[in-house]
Design a protein around this motif. Structure first.
Motif, PDB file in Angstrom:
ATOM      1  N   PRO A   1      20.665 -12.324 -45.746  1.00  0.00           N
ATOM      2  CA  PRO A   1      19.950 -13.329 -45.200  1.00  0.00           C
ATOM      3  C   PRO A   1      19.332 -12.705 -43.997  1.00  0.00           C
ATOM      4  O   PRO A   1      18.359 -13.208 -43.327  1.00  0.00           O
ATOM      5  CB  PRO A   1      20.862 -14.193 -45.341  1.00  0.00           C
ATOM      6  N   GLN A   2      20.421 -11.945 -43.246  1.00  0.00           N
ATOM      7  CA  GLN A   2      20.238 -11.471 -41.666  1.00  0.00           C
ATOM      8  C   GLN A   2      18.570 -10.674 -41.915  1.00  0.00           C
ATOM      9  O   GLN A   2      18.072 -10.818 -40.557  1.00  0.00           O
ATOM     10  CB  GLN A   2      21.180 -10.613 -41.281  1.00  0.00           C
ATOM     11  N   ILE A   3      18.475  -9.815 -42.679  1.00  0.00           N
ATOM     12  CA  ILE A   3      17.126  -9.035 -42.927  1.00  0.00           C
ATOM     13  C   ILE A   3      16.130 -10.164 -43.508  1.00  0.00           C
ATOM     14  O   ILE A   3      14.883  -9.880 -42.642  1.00  0.00           O
ATOM     15  CB  ILE A   3      17.301  -8.142 -44.127  1.00  0.00           C
ATOM     16  N   ALA A   4      16.374 -10.947 -44.312  1.00  0.00           N
ATOM     17  CA  ALA A   4      15.422 -11.870 -44.791  1.00  0.00           C
ATOM     18  C   ALA A   4      14.641 -12.708 -43.755  1.00  0.00           C
ATOM     19  O   ALA A   4      13.546 -13.043 -43.681  1.00  0.00           O
ATOM     20  CB  ALA A   4      15.817 -12.548 -45.988  1.00  0.00           C
TER      21      ALA A   4
ATOM     22  N   ARG B   1      16.726 -11.919 -38.409  1.00  0.00           N
ATOM     23  CA  ARG B   1      17.600 -11.459 -37.426  1.00  0.00           C
ATOM     24  C   ARG B   1      17.933  -9.982 -37.360  1.00  0.00           C
ATOM     25  O   ARG B   1      18.312  -9.493 -36.168  1.00  0.00           O
ATOM     26  CB  ARG B   1      18.850 -12.415 -37.636  1.00  0.00           C
ATOM     27  N   MET B   2      17.754  -9.231 -38.447  1.00  0.00           N
ATOM     28  CA  MET B   2      17.941  -7.807 -38.531  1.00  0.00           C
ATOM     29  C   MET B   2      16.850  -7.232 -38.837  1.00  0.00           C
ATOM     30  O   MET B   2      15.829  -7.646 -39.443  1.00  0.00           O
ATOM     31  CB  MET B   2      19.122  -7.427 -39.332  1.00  0.00           C
ATOM     32  N   VAL B   3      16.404  -5.892 -38.537  1.00  0.00           N
ATOM     33  CA  VAL B   3      15.630  -5.023 -38.941  1.00  0.00           C
ATOM     34  C   VAL B   3      15.691  -3.922 -39.592  1.00  0.00           C
ATOM     35  O   VAL B   3      16.889  -3.253 -39.330  1.00  0.00           O
ATOM     36  CB  VAL B   3      14.589  -4.539 -37.579  1.00  0.00           C
ATOM     37  N   LYS B   4      14.913  -3.704 -40.673  1.00  0.00           N
ATOM     38  CA  LYS B   4      15.228  -2.575 -41.556  1.00  0.00           C
ATOM     39  C   LYS B   4      13.951  -1.740 -41.656  1.00  0.00           C
ATOM     40  O   LYS B   4      12.901  -2.266 -42.041  1.00  0.00           O
ATOM     41  CB  LYS B   4      15.722  -2.891 -42.787  1.00  0.00           C
ATOM     42  N   GLU B   5      13.869  -0.533 -41.033  1.00  0.00           N
ATOM     43  CA  GLU B   5      12.729   0.072 -41.081  1.00  0.00           C
ATOM     44  C   GLU B   5      12.902   1.732 -41.242  1.00  0.00           C
ATOM     45  O   GLU B   5      14.163   2.338 -40.794  1.00  0.00           O
ATOM     46  CB  GLU B   5      11.717   0.067 -39.868  1.00  0.00           C
ATOM     47  N   GLN B   6      11.796   2.455 -41.731  1.00  0.00           N
ATOM     48  CA  GLN B   6      11.891   3.945 -41.748  1.00  0.00           C
ATOM     49  C   GLN B   6      11.015   4.245 -40.720  1.00  0.00           C
ATOM     50  O   GLN B   6       9.551   3.909 -40.773  1.00  0.00           O
ATOM     51  CB  GLN B   6      11.577   4.437 -42.978  1.00  0.00           C
TER      52      GLN B   6
ATOM     53  N   TYR C   1      19.207  -2.582 -37.504  1.00  0.00           N
ATOM     54  CA  TYR C   1      19.421  -3.005 -36.133  1.00  0.00           C
ATOM     55  C   TYR C   1      19.314  -4.488 -35.933  1.00  0.00           C
ATOM     56  O   TYR C   1      18.355  -5.078 -36.608  1.00  0.00           O
ATOM     57  CB  TYR C   1      18.895  -2.079 -35.092  1.00  0.00           C
ATOM     58  N   TRP C   2      20.211  -4.997 -35.234  1.00  0.00           N
ATOM     59  CA  TRP C   2      19.898  -6.312 -35.063  1.00  0.00           C
ATOM     60  C   TRP C   2      18.708  -6.427 -34.044  1.00  0.00           C
ATOM     61  O   TRP C   2      18.399  -5.843 -33.050  1.00  0.00           O
ATOM     62  CB  TRP C   2      20.960  -7.030 -34.246  1.00  0.00           C
ATOM     63  N   ASN C   3      17.790  -7.624 -34.264  1.00  0.00           N
ATOM     64  CA  ASN C   3      16.681  -7.833 -33.847  1.00  0.00           C
ATOM     65  C   ASN C   3      16.475  -8.203 -32.368  1.00  0.00           C
ATOM     66  O   ASN C   3      16.068  -9.191 -31.922  1.00  0.00           O
ATOM     67  CB  ASN C   3      15.741  -8.560 -34.518  1.00  0.00           C
ATOM     68  N   LYS C   4      17.135  -7.285 -31.512  1.00  0.00           N
ATOM     69  CA  LYS C   4      17.167  -7.559 -30.207  1.00  0.00           C
ATOM     70  C   LYS C   4      16.598  -6.401 -29.270  1.00  0.00           C
ATOM     71  O   LYS C   4      16.790  -6.456 -27.838  1.00  0.00           O
ATOM     72  CB  LYS C   4      18.431  -8.120 -29.524  1.00  0.00           C
ATOM     73  N   PHE C   5      16.144  -5.435 -30.048  1.00  0.00           N
ATOM     74  CA  PHE C   5      15.764  -4.171 -29.287  1.00  0.00           C
ATOM     75  C   PHE C   5      13.951  -3.821 -29.387  1.00  0.00           C
ATOM     76  O   PHE C   5      13.419  -4.401 -30.300  1.00  0.00           O
ATOM     77  CB  PHE C   5      16.419  -3.056 -29.762  1.00  0.00           C
ATOM     78  N   SER C   6      13.465  -3.293 -28.564  1.00  0.00           N
ATOM     79  CA  SER C   6      12.291  -2.875 -28.635  1.00  0.00           C
ATOM     80  C   SER C   6      12.167  -1.308 -28.336  1.00  0.00           C
ATOM     81  O   SER C   6      13.263  -0.638 -27.714  1.00  0.00           O
ATOM     82  CB  SER C   6      11.217  -3.581 -27.447  1.00  0.00           C
ATOM     83  N   ARG C   7      11.334  -0.646 -28.707  1.00  0.00           N
ATOM     84  CA  ARG C   7      10.941   0.933 -28.384  1.00  0.00           C
ATOM     85  C   ARG C   7       9.874   1.158 -27.981  1.00  0.00           C
ATOM     86  O   ARG C   7       8.773   0.286 -28.318  1.00  0.00           O
ATOM     87  CB  ARG C   7      11.503   1.502 -29.473  1.00  0.00           C
ATOM     88  N   PRO C   8       9.407   2.468 -27.376  1.00  0.00           N
ATOM     89  CA  PRO C   8       8.044   2.695 -26.872  1.00  0.00           C
ATOM     90  C   PRO C   8       6.788   2.639 -28.120  1.00  0.00           C
ATOM     91  O   PRO C   8       7.345   2.936 -29.346  1.00  0.00           O
ATOM     92  CB  PRO C   8       8.141   3.944 -26.395  1.00  0.00           C
ATOM     93  N   ALA C   9       5.696   2.436 -27.699  1.00  0.00           N
ATOM     94  CA  ALA C   9       4.468   2.436 -28.751  1.00  0.00           C
ATOM     95  C   ALA C   9       4.607   3.815 -29.342  1.00  0.00           C
ATOM     96  O   ALA C   9       4.187   3.971 -30.575  1.00  0.00           O
ATOM     97  CB  ALA C   9       3.200   2.075 -28.078  1.00  0.00           C
TER      98      ALA C   9
END
Length: 628
Positions: free
Chosen positions: A312-315, A318-323, A592-600
């Protein structure tokens, strides 16, 4: 692997291109360093050294392109350290004792590498760099602002002490990397010069720039070679502020860090603190992530990536899954032989065992089709050999005809293939023929040496239970050849000790490579490293041809000759069957838990986790979802 917050999963072999901290120094061969290779500086001094041509970033650059210079500071990053029971030391430079996660953050190097260039070093502790056209020495002018945490300046005496200490008391790799340095001396109030022995080792000025600098006042009265949980004095952006062996380490950003405004640091060091949490078991660590005990995970398991995050956390976001794609060289992950063992000293035997690994079945049944088979030590780069040798590469190899396998000239290297159904009968028949030619025969359903009756048996050593499901099918295939191989999984401390002393038969190895290989090749494959405990020549290769080819890579005068010499080395290593190649992936799998941002812009050659930050808006939204 080069992100300062990520621990390499395998205990050895991965060069750390961003910091020379974790026991695997990186190297990159660079072309003739004339005026065009040096940025403008003061009195012939430069702010950077490039491998070829000029540095991407001029002397007036403000920050690297792959950072957000306005990234907010704050928050905590929580990381897991799985399959590790504890730590015994905050000194990552010695053989004894497992170093604590995050302990490398205390130490800085003279220079630091950008992650969007093949190999260019920019000043960190050093403000300026100077080297003559013949590359017989390199001089560093220390930044006058550079300070230890106790407020005292970083001095040339610290640099000289660091070099001498690491070379005589540090891990063996330092002796190999620094063996061509003839003299180190203080040449001014803020200057130190490294003079080199004669030769064509063109990367030495860049290697010296990766020297970790130790505080002489702290270390001189202490036993450097003895593991200790005393907290050292450093100059880095993070220092250990809390820890409990076997449970956690907390590093906190140094608020008065001397280098916080340097262009190479702008947009990095964004966390107030980093917490490393120890887990004895990978499965428990995964559940810890899902429960919110830590924030970020770089996933290594294809199975878990495919089916382990249907949660559920991904769905619900709340969490992000990415390559995240990368352009990193994939290096060579493999089943590595210890050819010091008599049963593995015959090349035909090593080739035969390669037929027992069914990659196609493993990729389909275990990896969900996510991986590509590795067929080069320098995969995913222009340095990888392919087809038959031609042109300059062929000319290089001709002098070794008769000293290397004939296939080097006559056959294209390809790992054994199957149809993926699990039927490996044809490959096992090829293996049996090779084993018979090497003097091994079947007797009472076991493979034995024809002359002595000695059974063919060995132990496959692991420290990570995750690999058991991969190794066991391979061993079952070998059983059909009459080879009885056992599998043993031990704790990481015991594993590292056995690795350092070459007390193993076969392991999973991973030999990382850079975009421009150099001195690390002699540490990986060189005869001088083969008998040195703790070296990275864990295979035990002692081949004069390999030695000469590795030396030729180091002395390559330009990029094109580097390519051809590396391809020749690659081809000889492949046909030596020193390893059974496994697989690679050309992206980072992160959750990761969806509280981070990263550079473009992402760095080409690194995950760049140290450029991420806690996004206040995302963090507030996550907290709201968690509480509802």
């Amino acid at each position: 692997m080069s992100d300062r917050f990520l621990l390499p999963r395998l205990p050895t072999f991965w060069p750390n291109r961003r910091q020379f901290l974790a026991g695997a120094a990186a190297a990159a061969s660079w072309a003739a360093l004339g005026p065009s290779a040096r940025a403008e500086g003061t009195n012939g001094k430069a702010h950077a050294l490039a491998m070829h041509g000029e540095p991407k970033y001029g002397s007036d650059f403000k920050h690297f392109d792959y950072v957000n210079p306005d990234a907010p500071k704050g928050g905590q990053l929580r990381m897991s350290v799985a399959n590790s029971t504890t730590f015994e030391s905050f000194n990552p430079f010695i053989v004894r004792g497992s170093p604590a996660a995050g302990s490398g953050g205390a130490y800085e190097t003279l220079t630091i590498q950008s992650n969007d260039e093949a190999f260019t070093q920019y000043g960190l502790l050093a403000q300026f760099i100077e080297t003559p056209d013949d590359r017989s020495w390199v001089s560093f002018t220390l930044n006058p602002a550079a300070r230890w945490w106790d407020g005292t300046p970083v001095t040339p005496e610290d640099v000289v002490f660091s070099f001498e200490t690491l070379k005589t008391k540090g891990k063996p790799l330092y002796r190999f990397y620094y063996r061509s340095i003839a003299k180190v001396e203080k040449t001014g109030d803020a200057e130190v010069r490294f003079s080199f022995v004669p030769g064509d080792n063109r990367e030495l000025p860049l290697i010296v720039g990766q020297l970790p600098v130790l505080c002489k006042a702290y270390w001189e009265p202490r036993d450097f070679e003895k593991p200790s949980l005393d907290l050292p004095v450093g100059s880095g952006a993070y220092r250990v502020t809390n820890f409990e062996p076997g449970r956690y380490v907390v590093t906190s950003r140094v608020l008065d860090y001397w280098g916080r405004d340097l262009p190479v640091n702008v947009g990095t060091n964004n966390w107030d603190s980093v917490r490393y949490i120890y887990y004895k078991d990978e499965a428990v660590a995964l559940e810890g992530l899902k429960a919110g005990d830590f924030d970020f995970r770089q996933e290594r398991s294809a199975k878990i990536w495919a089916i382990g995050y249907n949660i559920p956390q991904i769905a619900d976001g709340r969490m992000v899954k990415e390559q995240i794609p990368n352009e990193d060289p994939t290096g060579m992950q493999c089943f590595a032989f210890n050819i010091r063992r008599p049963i593995f000293q015959d090349r035909r035997v090593r080739q035969a065992l390669g037929y027992g690994f069914d990659f196609e079945w493993s990729n389909k049944a275990l990896f969900f089709g996510q991986y590509t088979r590795t067929a080069s030590y320098f995969s995913n780069t222009e340095l990888a050999s392919s087809g038959l040798p031609q042109g300059d590469e062929l000319k290089i190899l001709e002098k070794y005809r008769g000293k290397v396998p004939d296939e080097v000239f006559t056959s294209t290297y390809e790992p054994p293939k199957t149809d993926g159904t699990g039927n490996v009968r044809d490959n096992l028949l090829k293996a049996r023929a090779l084993l018979q030619s090497a003097g091994w025969v079947i007797k009472d359903k076991r493979l034995v040496k024809q002359e002595t009756g000695e059974p063919f048996q060995f132990e496959f050593l692991l420290y990570d239970p995750m690999f058991e499901r991969i190794v066991l099918p391979f061993l079952r295939n070998l059983r059909r050849l009459g080879i009885f191989a056992s599998l043993r999984t031990v704790g990481i401390a015991e594993y590292q000790n056995r690795l350092d002393n070459f007390d193993f038969d076969m392991i999973i190895g991973s030999f990382g490579q850079s975009r421009s290989p150099g001195n690390e090749q002699t540490e990986y494959w060189g005869s001088a490293a083969a008998d040195q405990p703790g070296s990275q020549n864990v295979i035990g290769i002692k081949d004069p041809v390999v030695d000469e080819l590795a030396d030729s890579v180091i002395s390559a005068p330009d990029r094109e000759s580097l390519i051809q010499r590396t391809r020749a080395l690659d081809r000889v290593l492949l046909w030596g069957f020193y390893v059974i190649p496994s697989w690679h992936l050309r992206s980072y799998r992160v959750v990761y838990w969806n509280k981070f941002s990263r550079p473009a812009i992402s760095p080409k050659y690194d995950l760049g986790l140290d450029t991420w930050w806690v996004d206040p808006v995302k963090a507030a939204a996550l907290a709201s979802k968690q509480s509802s």
